[in-house]
Design a protein around this motif. Structure first.
Motif, PDB file in Angstrom:
ATOM      1  N   ALA A  41       0.833  -1.212   0.000  1.00  0.00           N
ATOM      2  CA  ALA A  41       0.000   0.000   0.000  1.00  0.00           C
ATOM      3  C   ALA A  41       0.863   1.256   0.000  1.00  0.00           C
ATOM      4  O   ALA A  41       0.635   2.190  -0.776  1.00  0.00           O
ATOM      5  CB  ALA A  41      -0.924  -0.023   1.210  1.00  0.00           C
ATOM      6  N   ALA A  42       1.881   1.279   0.877  1.00  0.00           N
ATOM      7  CA  ALA A  42       2.744   2.462   0.985  1.00  0.00           C
ATOM      8  C   ALA A  42       3.496   2.710  -0.314  1.00  0.00           C
ATOM      9  O   ALA A  42       3.786   3.874  -0.669  1.00  0.00           O
ATOM     10  CB  ALA A  42       3.720   2.286   2.140  1.00  0.00           C
ATOM     11  N   ALA A  43       3.820   1.655  -1.040  1.00  0.00           N
ATOM     12  CA  ALA A  43       4.580   1.793  -2.285  1.00  0.00           C
ATOM     13  C   ALA A  43       3.774   2.472  -3.390  1.00  0.00           C
ATOM     14  O   ALA A  43       4.352   2.926  -4.391  1.00  0.00           O
ATOM     15  CB  ALA A  43       5.057   0.422  -2.755  1.00  0.00           C
ATOM     16  N   HIS A  44       2.455   2.546  -3.230  1.00  0.00           N
ATOM     17  CA  HIS A  44       1.622   3.204  -4.246  1.00  0.00           C
ATOM     18  C   HIS A  44       1.763   4.716  -4.188  1.00  0.00           C
ATOM     19  O   HIS A  44       1.313   5.412  -5.101  1.00  0.00           O
ATOM     20  CB  HIS A  44       0.151   2.815  -4.067  1.00  0.00           C
ATOM     21  N   HIS A  63       1.350   8.489  -1.826  1.00  0.00           N
ATOM     22  CA  HIS A  63       0.230   9.221  -1.241  1.00  0.00           C
ATOM     23  C   HIS A  63      -0.468   8.413  -0.146  1.00  0.00           C
ATOM     24  O   HIS A  63      -1.636   8.604   0.146  1.00  0.00           O
ATOM     25  CB  HIS A  63      -0.778   9.625  -2.331  1.00  0.00           C
ATOM     26  N   VAL A  64       0.272   7.460   0.452  1.00  0.00           N
ATOM     27  CA  VAL A  64      -0.307   6.569   1.461  1.00  0.00           C
ATOM     28  C   VAL A  64       0.618   6.496   2.672  1.00  0.00           C
ATOM     29  O   VAL A  64       1.842   6.365   2.526  1.00  0.00           O
ATOM     30  CB  VAL A  64      -0.510   5.144   0.890  1.00  0.00           C
ATOM     31  N   LYS A  65       0.029   6.587   3.854  1.00  0.00           N
ATOM     32  CA  LYS A  65       0.744   6.249   5.083  1.00  0.00           C
ATOM     33  C   LYS A  65       0.147   4.939   5.575  1.00  0.00           C
ATOM     34  O   LYS A  65      -1.038   4.861   5.889  1.00  0.00           O
ATOM     35  CB  LYS A  65       0.588   7.340   6.145  1.00  0.00           C
ATOM     36  N   ALA A  66       0.990   3.904   5.603  1.00  0.00           N
ATOM     37  CA  ALA A  66       0.494   2.555   5.905  1.00  0.00           C
ATOM     38  C   ALA A  66       0.919   2.129   7.299  1.00  0.00           C
ATOM     39  O   ALA A  66       2.048   2.412   7.734  1.00  0.00           O
ATOM     40  CB  ALA A  66       1.008   1.567   4.874  1.00  0.00           C
ATOM     41  N   TYR A  67       0.018   1.443   7.973  1.00  0.00           N
ATOM     42  CA  TYR A  67       0.284   0.923   9.314  1.00  0.00           C
ATOM     43  C   TYR A  67       0.180  -0.599   9.268  1.00  0.00           C
ATOM     44  O   TYR A  67      -0.793  -1.150   8.757  1.00  0.00           O
ATOM     45  CB  TYR A  67      -0.733   1.471  10.326  1.00  0.00           C
ATOM     46  N   SER A 111      14.778  -0.492   0.426  1.00  0.00           N
ATOM     47  CA  SER A 111      15.267  -0.960  -0.874  1.00  0.00           C
ATOM     48  C   SER A 111      14.283  -0.680  -2.001  1.00  0.00           C
ATOM     49  O   SER A 111      14.664  -0.653  -3.171  1.00  0.00           O
ATOM     50  CB  SER A 111      15.577  -2.453  -0.818  1.00  0.00           C
ATOM     51  N   ASN A 112      13.003  -0.472  -1.659  1.00  0.00           N
ATOM     52  CA  ASN A 112      11.983  -0.170  -2.669  1.00  0.00           C
ATOM     53  C   ASN A 112      11.587   1.299  -2.666  1.00  0.00           C
ATOM     54  O   ASN A 112      10.530   1.661  -3.204  1.00  0.00           O
ATOM     55  CB  ASN A 112      10.752  -1.054  -2.446  1.00  0.00           C
ATOM     56  N   ASN A 113      12.435   2.131  -2.044  1.00  0.00           N
ATOM     57  CA  ASN A 113      12.268   3.597  -2.050  1.00  0.00           C
ATOM     58  C   ASN A 113      10.946   4.058  -1.451  1.00  0.00           C
ATOM     59  O   ASN A 113      10.343   5.033  -1.914  1.00  0.00           O
ATOM     60  CB  ASN A 113      12.410   4.140  -3.487  1.00  0.00           C
ATOM     61  N   VAL A 114      10.472   3.341  -0.436  1.00  0.00           N
ATOM     62  CA  VAL A 114       9.292   3.784   0.315  1.00  0.00           C
ATOM     63  C   VAL A 114       9.788   4.634   1.480  1.00  0.00           C
ATOM     64  O   VAL A 114      10.581   4.146   2.300  1.00  0.00           O
ATOM     65  CB  VAL A 114       8.481   2.590   0.835  1.00  0.00           C
ATOM     66  N   PRO A 115       9.380   5.899   1.592  1.00  0.00           N
ATOM     67  CA  PRO A 115       9.862   6.753   2.685  1.00  0.00           C
ATOM     68  C   PRO A 115       9.569   6.126   4.057  1.00  0.00           C
ATOM     69  O   PRO A 115       8.496   5.563   4.271  1.00  0.00           O
ATOM     70  CB  PRO A 115       9.071   8.049   2.497  1.00  0.00           C
ATOM     71  N   GLU A 116      10.542   6.232   4.937  1.00  0.00           N
ATOM     72  CA  GLU A 116      10.415   5.606   6.255  1.00  0.00           C
ATOM     73  C   GLU A 116       9.180   6.104   7.002  1.00  0.00           C
ATOM     74  O   GLU A 116       8.499   5.341   7.685  1.00  0.00           O
ATOM     75  CB  GLU A 116      11.674   5.883   7.072  1.00  0.00           C
ATOM     76  N   LYS A 117       8.868   7.391   6.844  1.00  0.00           N
ATOM     77  CA  LYS A 117       7.732   7.975   7.568  1.00  0.00           C
ATOM     78  C   LYS A 117       6.385   7.499   7.019  1.00  0.00           C
ATOM     79  O   LYS A 117       5.345   7.765   7.609  1.00  0.00           O
ATOM     80  CB  LYS A 117       7.802   9.502   7.516  1.00  0.00           C
TER      81      LYS A 117
END
Length: 843
Positions: free
Chosen positions: A587-590, A592-596, A614-620
């Motif tokens: 979900a986060a990789a899409h 505009h999403v903050k995933a829990y 490694s997939n460039n998803v921001p840590e936050k």
């Protein structure tokens, strides 16, 4: 004798009225008021103490306060559970049951806690009591069925239905008793059948022991029903704790046991037989003196065993034990580190790993390919105590196996021949018609490596901790030794069998050590079903597509915020899947999403963080929800005061094939936490089924037939634990005859509570004549109205389940069968009634 006439005679004495105690009444009144006030303030611990005081001092308030007391008990024990105060939790339940010993709700709730803590025997007792008090109590019935699946495993029914096995054991026992073994101990008696065989054969004294409380009570019932309760002494204890004369008055001349699992030693037969030889058995027969008094010597049935193995290829086994994909839901998983199933064999014992798992190879989906001929791995003599004691200190044995067929090495399979005596034996081989499964030793480190004819596979066999351990270590190819714990490049190059350069060999060893340290650092253990889930490309791609559609729809409603860097403008997605799940990261990789994620284990969280980087998803954009809540009960709540969830992903189906407990309650709560346009994943679940005739399901579900087992009345007692729903079923390999087309049985709508129902009538036409013995069922899980995944697909990590009918129903081709389908929480029940089509003669 005293002069009774001096004592005045009375008629019926009038009962004195209890004197009112104002202080006592005041204490009861104030405590009741305090209990109610504490309950209102959610101070459940104090409320519970006040209620205990009130109900002990004034039992007349029990009916009035019962509901409030129950509620207080359940809330307080939830708090105790969340902080790990387990003993206090059970103390509260004991106090509650002293006040309400016949309260089925409290009994059931305590059973649920016991079951979660692993006390399955005790849990079964509480569920059983609750059902006796209220036979129509669905929660207790569902719980009892679940615990019955654990306690009285399906192999008990298969074993008792295995007439050949029963006869062979009976004949071996009869021969031993008639040759002079007239005192017998049955270790791990189960239903008591082997002990009763010994008594029937004429043994003077028979003792039996059973550790499981459930099976101990069952054995006592069975022995009593067969008129042997005075002649067989059954002890509820481990044989390792038994002493002479404390527990049995004398040493016995015969031990009978079947405490063996698919890997032979997994139920502790070595330890129990060694202990028996030292403490419970007469000394073994010595020399060749045929006139020696058999009653003065000891022996064991089974007398010994021979263990066999072979190397094999199996896609089904592979996908449950190692990662077979490079990406999941458009995410590269190269950075995940080493992911392993909890089944891994090594010559060095490791308490965190299981040395083997089990499979019935004849029913493995997709089948298997034998890469070597069967080989003998081990011989063991249970009547040689020195050999048994030396088993753990045996040197590791290396066996060279010629490879006979080309294929990828996925596992070593193991079975054995159990030698009951000199003449009779039982085989657990994959080609045998047996109640046994085979032990599977999966290979983790040969991804992409193919064995070829003329290769030799080097296998190590050891028993360091009295577990049989088999490990594939290397392959000999063209005179070179290829180690299986190295990378494919290293495997392709191979290493000479002997290295003439000691310095190079040392450098290689140091490099290998360093590699092992890195692997250990990144090592993460996943359950077998979690490994299979990771390997399911279709499942993750379907979730990714459905999430993309939802995100696009929600973005379209707020186009001005699409490129905003403000976290408050992101869509919030919550994944409450059980265990390891990549859905939050997908979900986060899409964007505009903050995933829990609700993932709890730290090592698994680290894997997700590595994959995010490694997939460039921001840590936050990825957080772990349970790190911010006090316990798992707070999992479903708002992410913040301002926000609601855009999507909540629920884990709806257990791996065993059942709907998860309390799914609809979770869905109801989740709906209240969604923003406008938000969605639960999945939106609905459609249950499908089919009519089948399957003797296999009958044999695995209950003792069949009217005939007594070896002449003993056992079936009515063991069949109390018959469970109407058979779980962990592989429908693709089930031996059955299909009697209808697939049919929709039930629909669960997670987004619309008004569309749901608790029962439904379905009509299905029989396509063939036969006996309907069961209705296997599975699920189509709709992520939205168009995208779905099926738990019946060949790469599913889920198994299927089946409702087994108590009485088979005869049908002819063309008959209509009316199915009354009921779903209570996660428990499915189906009744079948035939609406017969008149035959030619009847017309």
């Amino acid at each position: 004798m005293p002069n009774t006439s001096a004592r005045p005679k009375h008629g019926r004495r009038t009962r004195r009225r209890r004197r009112e105690d104002p202080a006592r009444n005041e204490l009861v009144s104030s405590s009741l008021e305090s209990a109610q006030q504490c309950l209102f303030n959610q101070d459940y611990g104090t409320a519970f103490v006040h209620y205990l005081l009130v109900l002990n001092l004034a039992p007349m308030f029990k009916d009035f306060a019962r509901e409030s007391f129950r509620f207080t008990l359940f809330k307080w024990t939830e708090e105790l559970d969340s902080v790990g105060r387990i003993q206090d939790l059970f103390d509260c339940y004991e106090q509650a049951l002293e006040l309400f010993p016949a309260d089925e709700v409290i009994l059931n709730s305590m059973g649920e806690h016991l079951f979660r803590m692993g006390f399955r025997d005790e849990a079964a007792g509480h569920f059983h009591k609750a059902l006796k008090l209220r036979p129509d109590y669905p929660e207790a019935r569902e719980n009892f069925y679940r615990v019955a699946n654990w306690l009285v495993e399906r192999w008990h029914f298969l074993m008792l239905n295995d007439h050949g096995r029963n006869r062979k054991y009976q004949q071996a026992i009869q021969k031993a008793v008639q040759s002079g073994c007239n005192t017998v101990l049955d270790i791990g008696t189960g239903t008591g059948i082997l002990g009763m065989c010994a008594k029937k054969a004429g043994a003077a004294d028979v003792y039996a022991c059973e550790l499981s409380k459930t099976m101990y009570e069952l054995a006592c019932e069975v022995v009593k029903a067969n008129g042997m309760d005075g002649s067989i002494k059954i002890l509820h204890m481990k044989s390792l704790d038994m002493e002479v004369p404390k527990d049995i008055p004398q040493r016995v001349s015969l031990v009978v046991t079947e405490t063996v699992d698919a890997g032979l030693f997994g139920e502790g037969i070595i330890e129990s037989v060694v202990h028996a030889w030292h403490h419970l058995l007469l000394p073994p027969q010595r020399g060749e003196n045929e006139f020696q008094d058999q009653s003065a010597t000891g022996r064991v049935i089974p007398a010994g065993a021979t263990v066999f193995g072979m190397a094999l290829e199996s896609i089904e086994i592979r996908r449950h034990h190692r990662i077979c994909v490079s990406e999941v839901g458009n995410l590269s998983i190269a950075a995940a580190g080493e992911l392993r199933s909890p089944v891994s064999c090594s010559p060095e014992p490791d308490d965190s790993m299981e040395p083997y798992t089990t499979e019935r190879l004849s029913r493995v989906p997709g089948g298997y390919k034998a890469l070597t001929e069967p080989f003998t791995a081990l011989d063991i003599d249970f009547n040689n105590v020195q050999e048994l004691e030396g088993l753990s200190s045996r040197e590791v044995q290396q066996i060279r196996l010629p490879v006979t067929r080309e294929g990828e090495l996925d596992a070593l399979a193991v079975w054995f021949q159990l030698h009951l005596d000199e003449e009779s034996s039982l085989s657990t081989g994959p080609q045998e018609d047996t109640c046994w499964e085979q032990a599977i030793y999966p290979v983790h480190s040969t991804d992409g490596f193919v064995l070829k004819p003329q290769d030799e596979l080097i296998v190590e066999v050891s028993c360091k901790d009295a577990f049989l351990r088999l490990c594939s270590v290397a392959v000999l190819r063209d005179g070179r030794e290829i180690h299986l714990d190295k990378s494919p490049k290293e495997q392709d190059s191979g290493n000479p069998v002997s290295n003439p350069n000691p310095e190079a060999e040392l450098c290689s060893a140091l490099a290998s050590l360093q590699t092992d340290q890195i692997q250990t650092k990144d090592f993460c253990m996943l359950e077998c079903c979690e490994m299979a889930l990771l390997n399911n490309r279709d499942y993750h791609q379907s979730f990714s597509s459905a999430l993309a559609k939802l995100i696009q729809q929600l973005r379209a409603t707020c186009p001005d915020k699409e490129d905003s860097a403000d976290l408050s403008d992101l869509l919030y997605v919550l994944d409450v899947s059980e265990g390891f799940s990549l859905l939050s990261l997908i979900a986060a990789a899409h964007g505009h999403v903050k995933a829990y994620s609700s993932m709890e284990k730290k090592k698994q969280q680290e894997v997700l963080k590595r994959l995010a980087r490694s997939n460039n998803v921001p840590e936050k954009h990825l957080e772990f929800w349970l790190n911010h809540t006090e316990d798992e009960h707070g999992m479903l709540k708002r992410p913040s005061r301002e926000k609601l969830w855009s999507a909540i992903m629920l884990d709806c189906v257990e791996t065993c094939g059942l709907i998860r407990q309390k799914l609809m309650e979770k869905a109801s709560l989740a709906r209240c936490l969604l923003e406008d346009g938000g969605s639960i994943f999945p939106v609905k679940i459609v249950v499908h089924g089919v009519l089948v005739e399957s003797d296999t399901l009958l044999l695995e579900s209950a003792v069949q037939g009217q005939e007594a087992t070896l002449g003993f009345n056992i079936a009515p007692f063991i069949n109390q634990f018959t469970v109407p729903v058979h779980v962990f079923l592989d429908f693709s390999t089930l031996e059955c005859k299909r009697l209808s087309e697939f049919v929709e049985l039930f629909v669960l709508d997670l987004m619309d509570s008004t569309a749901n129902y608790t029962e439904r009538e379905v009509k299905v036409q029989a396509t063939s004549a036969g006996r309907i013995t069961a209705i296997p069922f599975w699920y189509h899980i709709y992520l939205d109205q168009e995208i779905s995944v099926s738990t019946l697909s060949h790469n599913s990590h889920w198994k299927q389940a089946a409702v087994v009918l108590q009485q088979p129903v005869e049908v002819r081709a063309g008959d209509w069968v009316r199915l009354a389908v009921k779903l209570h929480k996660s428990a499915m029940s189906i009744a079948a009634h035939v609406e017969r089509t008149p035959g030619p003669m009847e017309q």
